[in-house]
Design an enzyme around this catalytic site. Structure first.
Site, PDB file in Angstrom:
ATOM      1  N   LEU A  14       7.316   3.230   5.927  1.00  0.00           N
ATOM      2  CA  LEU A  14       6.785   4.278   6.804  1.00  0.00           C
ATOM      3  C   LEU A  14       6.648   5.588   6.027  1.00  0.00           C
ATOM      4  O   LEU A  14       7.360   6.563   6.262  1.00  0.00           O
ATOM      5  CB  LEU A  14       7.688   4.462   8.025  1.00  0.00           C
ATOM      6  N   HIS A  15       5.730   5.583   5.075  1.00  0.00           N
ATOM      7  CA  HIS A  15       5.456   6.752   4.255  1.00  0.00           C
ATOM      8  C   HIS A  15       3.989   7.125   4.401  1.00  0.00           C
ATOM      9  O   HIS A  15       3.133   6.255   4.515  1.00  0.00           O
ATOM     10  CB  HIS A  15       5.773   6.473   2.786  1.00  0.00           C
ATOM     11  N   ALA A  16       3.691   8.394   4.422  1.00  0.00           N
ATOM     12  CA  ALA A  16       2.341   8.957   4.464  1.00  0.00           C
ATOM     13  C   ALA A  16       1.387   8.226   5.421  1.00  0.00           C
ATOM     14  O   ALA A  16       1.470   8.409   6.628  1.00  0.00           O
ATOM     15  CB  ALA A  16       1.771   9.072   3.066  1.00  0.00           C
ATOM     16  N   PRO A  18       0.935   4.964   6.533  1.00  0.00           N
ATOM     17  CA  PRO A  18       1.493   4.140   7.608  1.00  0.00           C
ATOM     18  C   PRO A  18       2.248   4.970   8.661  1.00  0.00           C
ATOM     19  O   PRO A  18       2.173   4.683   9.849  1.00  0.00           O
ATOM     20  CB  PRO A  18       2.429   3.174   6.892  1.00  0.00           C
TER      21      PRO A  18
END
Length: 96
Positions: A14-16, A18
């Site tokens: 769950l980075h940038a 997504p």
């Protein structure tokens, strides 16, 4: 309270990008939703900063939950978000 445990399907976690997809989807459900790392403190799923602060990685288990007063809406929202996260989709599915 409706709750689901899911494994993050996006390889980058769950980075940038997504996280942005997830936050937009959580907001679109119209019900309050939280997300937490396994054993961690739940954060508002509609907050980009909160979701990014989790530092959740691909393949990691997260817990989605909603305490909405409307259990049917909460169930539908959590099911759709769980599918989005587990399959690493690009947008919120219309139905489960």
């Amino acid at each position: 309270m409706v709750e689901r445990r899911v494994i993050i399907g996006w390889s980058e976690g769950l980075h940038a990008r997504p996280a942005s997809i997830f936050v937009r989807a959580a907001t679109a459900t119209g019900v309050p939703v939280t997300i937490a790392r396994k054993g961690g403190t739940p954060v508002n799923a509609a907050s980009m900063l909160a979701v990014l602060s989790l530092g959740a990685e691909g393949g990691e288990e997260v817990v989605l939950a909603s305490g909405s007063a409307d259990p049917v809406a909460a169930e539908a929202a959590i099911d759709r978000l769980a599918r989005l996260v587990s399959e690493g989709l690009e947008e919120l599915p219309e139905t489960v």
